[in-house]
Scaffold this active site. Structure first.
Site, PDB file in Angstrom:
ATOM      1  N   LYS A 192     -24.830 -89.870 -84.715  1.00  0.00           N
ATOM      2  CA  LYS A 192     -25.452 -89.685 -83.412  1.00  0.00           C
ATOM      3  C   LYS A 192     -26.369 -90.864 -82.961  1.00  0.00           C
ATOM      4  O   LYS A 192     -26.742 -90.790 -81.601  1.00  0.00           O
ATOM      5  CB  LYS A 192     -26.253 -88.312 -83.492  1.00  0.00           C
TER       6      LYS A 192
ATOM      7  N   SER B 169     -32.011 -79.405 -82.548  1.00  0.00           N
ATOM      8  CA  SER B 169     -32.742 -79.351 -83.783  1.00  0.00           C
ATOM      9  C   SER B 169     -32.034 -80.062 -84.948  1.00  0.00           C
ATOM     10  O   SER B 169     -32.635 -80.088 -85.833  1.00  0.00           O
ATOM     11  CB  SER B 169     -33.069 -77.940 -84.152  1.00  0.00           C
TER      12      SER B 169
ATOM     13  N   GLN C  95     -33.209 -86.566 -83.914  1.00  0.00           N
ATOM     14  CA  GLN C  95     -33.913 -87.731 -84.446  1.00  0.00           C
ATOM     15  C   GLN C  95     -33.236 -89.090 -84.009  1.00  0.00           C
ATOM     16  O   GLN C  95     -33.933 -90.091 -83.944  1.00  0.00           O
ATOM     17  CB  GLN C  95     -33.521 -87.731 -85.999  1.00  0.00           C
TER      18      GLN C  95
ATOM     19  N   ASP D  88      -2.976 -95.856 -89.262  1.00  0.00           N
ATOM     20  CA  ASP D  88      -1.970 -95.269 -88.433  1.00  0.00           C
ATOM     21  C   ASP D  88      -2.697 -93.911 -87.733  1.00  0.00           C
ATOM     22  O   ASP D  88      -2.036 -93.720 -86.667  1.00  0.00           O
ATOM     23  CB  ASP D  88      -0.802 -94.798 -89.576  1.00  0.00           C
TER      24      ASP D  88
ATOM     25  N   GLU E 161     -11.677 -78.996 -87.558  1.00  0.00           N
ATOM     26  CA  GLU E 161     -12.770 -77.910 -87.549  1.00  0.00           C
ATOM     27  C   GLU E 161     -12.588 -77.066 -88.521  1.00  0.00           C
ATOM     28  O   GLU E 161     -11.901 -76.745 -89.184  1.00  0.00           O
ATOM     29  CB  GLU E 161     -12.260 -77.174 -85.889  1.00  0.00           C
TER      30      GLU E 161
ATOM     31  N   SER F 155     -19.260 -87.916 -90.961  1.00  0.00           N
ATOM     32  CA  SER F 155     -20.184 -88.063 -89.593  1.00  0.00           C
ATOM     33  C   SER F 155     -21.739 -87.940 -89.865  1.00  0.00           C
ATOM     34  O   SER F 155     -22.316 -88.757 -89.106  1.00  0.00           O
ATOM     35  CB  SER F 155     -19.812 -86.911 -88.613  1.00  0.00           C
TER      36      SER F 155
END
Lengths: 409, 409
Positions: free
Chosen positions: A86, A118, A123, A246, A276, A394
């Protein structure tokens, strides 16, 4: 947030530009590999491993589990500033704002920015705003965990409390904007955020090529192998036709990271997939693509708490190849996995790679290891050569106290 | 184990030789840095932070907490093969055995090796033996945790159960040796093990020099900064007189890693310090040095469970500078910390560096952050320039289930 009309087009070239702009502010996070996990990924799941999943084998079936060959490259955004990708979108949004004609002259630096979050975006925006010398107002629900509030304040932000529902949070954010003149920087549904997040995919592509080059060049020499995890040089044929990846798989919550990754791979021939959680319909993007329609609300308590959000409007346009310059090219596929698979992948990342990641980060690996549809696709499209698959880890912001619940003794 | 009379002398040159020998088998683990932890290390502890520690300030004292300046470089042996530095000593011991005149001709490869260990050394020896194509017999107490037994068997070893006391374990090991002709490879108290473990310190020294060089060379260029954690180039003065580390700190259990680190720094001017837990007298080496006498037994339940062992005989000789070629140069100091300090340092490594490490690995950082004696020494010896301090993160083999106990919610 920079006005929409001033945004750069949603293309790979704009991701490259974004990268130039934020390079001084973000880490070029390492890319790691792990032989044990590659071996496990390239081994067919057993009938027992598939029990209780959507891919459970029927008794006496002639079907066999998929046999893909996968070499995984992990992009460690858990090691990014503020502990998640982020930071990229937030720094880019702020840099774009600074470039907007009239913004500084209109007192932009003293008015600052505002968002409602939040989590990691709070941050990230706090850090980016402080770095640029402007205030950040972060609207957080009154019930937010104390450490999250403390962390956001730790980056110098002004935390403003609100109720917990989306309308309550937006109302407070509107009030802050009216009172301070601060600009809204939303967490994912904006072209600037998408372009910023895409820089992770861009770096990953570069780094895999560099690592393979270094591996080939380094045979028998010392020091050229930058990390412990790079595959031994002998496993990289010197004349391999594809010098890098790839495919890339990224988790999909609001879709900023995934859409940015799609843009980063435009025109490279690299396929991009989204991952997901399936619990309680958190696989909104998977379902939306099947229905040809964006799903607008999600209410899930998946442990992958960064992925409880429905895909945003701009994000959806990129993923479905509906942006002006996409030439119809969007994401190559979305795949979902259950909580047990996410937990098993999380365990491997912690135990085998010794990396602290948040549960959302484990979802792409869970797909690569357990989603038989994805694995059959790899087997079919890649053949015995297999794929070099980039996986975006992530973020790593997970409370140590939650481990007792995730992994009870 | 290679016969003592055939061991290479305990010198830095022998560590360099050992490194050449094991290079194909071990990872050159990354060296990481972290700005937040550096800042915390370079900030004086508050009176409150020192409460309840041996360095608690008296009321109305004129004393002030130490103000060292520290730049920390973490050598990530948690990312080593089998998840700990122990792979180094085990591979070196096996390579030396293979070189012993007459060993192979005497059927050495089919007789294999034996050790008594339930921890990292067991897995390390199992892997090294399998790699060399010889059996490994690992004596483990009947009560060992099932995952440890499984992990050791996973590397192809033959696990032999024994009682829990040291004499019981040694008796079973002797029996295995008599029956199979396998050679004993002890976990720490042997020159080959010490030389093998020393290679971590050697790499750390090289890598810090490389990173500083790359940092200086990389200003404004892309790709040259190998990890996310390297300090910004501007903080490294190009003409700094010391190109690398000022000191290294390693944890001290049996003393193999610490003694090897001492040898790796011989003649370089780099100081080497050891770190121990203080609970229940686990600071045997600290106390032994003060008394001028090796302490032979330890019974502690410190969370740093890799450091519950007393220092070995050969290790003690190196640490006290009593080996033939040491010229009296041993370890520069030993420092101990309590359980709360270890837990706090562990939290920083997990939360801030996103690295999974075992509690023993956190002990050197705990000393750097909380041991006021050590910190006063840095302040005094380094002055305002401060020190570049290497810290060996020894391993990452911790069960996820233990986090619930370490960090209760």
């Amino acid at each position: 947030m920079a006005d929409l009309s001033t945004c750069r087009p949603l293309t790979r070239a704009s991701v490259v530009e974004a990268h130039e702009l934020i390079r001084p502010f973000v880490h070029r996070t390492p890319v790691l590999t792990n032989c044990t996990i590659d071996e496990f990924a390239s081994t067919p799941r057993t009938a027992k491993e598939l029990e209780g999943t959507p891919w459970e084998l029927a008794e006496n079936t002639v079907e066999r589990p998929a046999q893909p060959k996968l070499r995984l490259w992990f992009k460690c955004e858990n090691l990014q500033r503020i502990g998640a990708f982020k930071a990229r979108g937030a720094f880019y949004a702020i840099e774009r704002l600074k470039q907007e004609p009239g913004w500084a002259a209109g007192g932009g630096f003293s008015k600052g920015v505002v968002t409602h979050s939040s989590g990691n975006h709070a941050q990230a925006l706090a850090l980016a705003a402080r770095t640029a010398g402007m205030p950040a107002h972060i609207v957080m629900p009154q019930i937010s965990a104390a450490p999250k509030v403390a962390a956001t304040r730790g980056y110098g932000a002004n935390v403003v409390f609100s109720g917990s529902t989306a309308p309550e949070r937006l109302a407070v954010a509107d009030k802050v904007m009216a009172e301070t003149g601060a600009r809204m920087v939303p967490p994912y549904d904006h072209p600037d955020i998408i372009l910023g997040q895409g820089t992770a995919g861009l770096e990953l592509q570069e780094q895999v090529v560099e690592a393979k080059d270094a591996g080939v060049a380094a045979t028998g020499t010392k020091g050229a192998q930058p990390t412990a995890f790079l595959r031994a040089p002998t496993s990289v044929p010197p004349s391999t036709p594809n010098p890098g990846l790839d495919a890339i798989m990224a988790p999909c919550g609001g879709g900023g990271l995934l859409a940015g990754t799609v843009l980063s791979a435009q025109g490279t021939g690299i396929r991009v997939f989204g991952a997901e959680p399936s619990l309680d319909g958190a696989d909104d993007c998977t379902r939306g693509l099947a229905q040809g329609k964006r799903i607008e609300t999600v209410s899930s308590l998946t442990i992958a708490d960064g992925l409880r959000t429905p895909v945003g409007v701009h994000n959806w346009a990129v993923l479905t190849g509906k942006t002006p310059k996409s030439q119809g090219q969007g994401v190559h596929g979305l795949y979902a996995v259950g909580e047990d698979q996410i937990r098993a992948a999380l365990r491997l990342l912690l135990e085998r790679m010794k990396l602290v990641v948040e549960p959302s980060s484990a979802v792409p690996l869970a797909v690569a290891l357990y989603n038989e549809e994805f694995r059959r696709r790899v087997e079919k499209e890649a053949g015995p050569e297999g794929w070099d698959l980039g996986i975006v880890l992530s973020g790593g912001n997970v409370s140590l106290e939650s481990f007792g619940t995730l992994f009870p003794s």
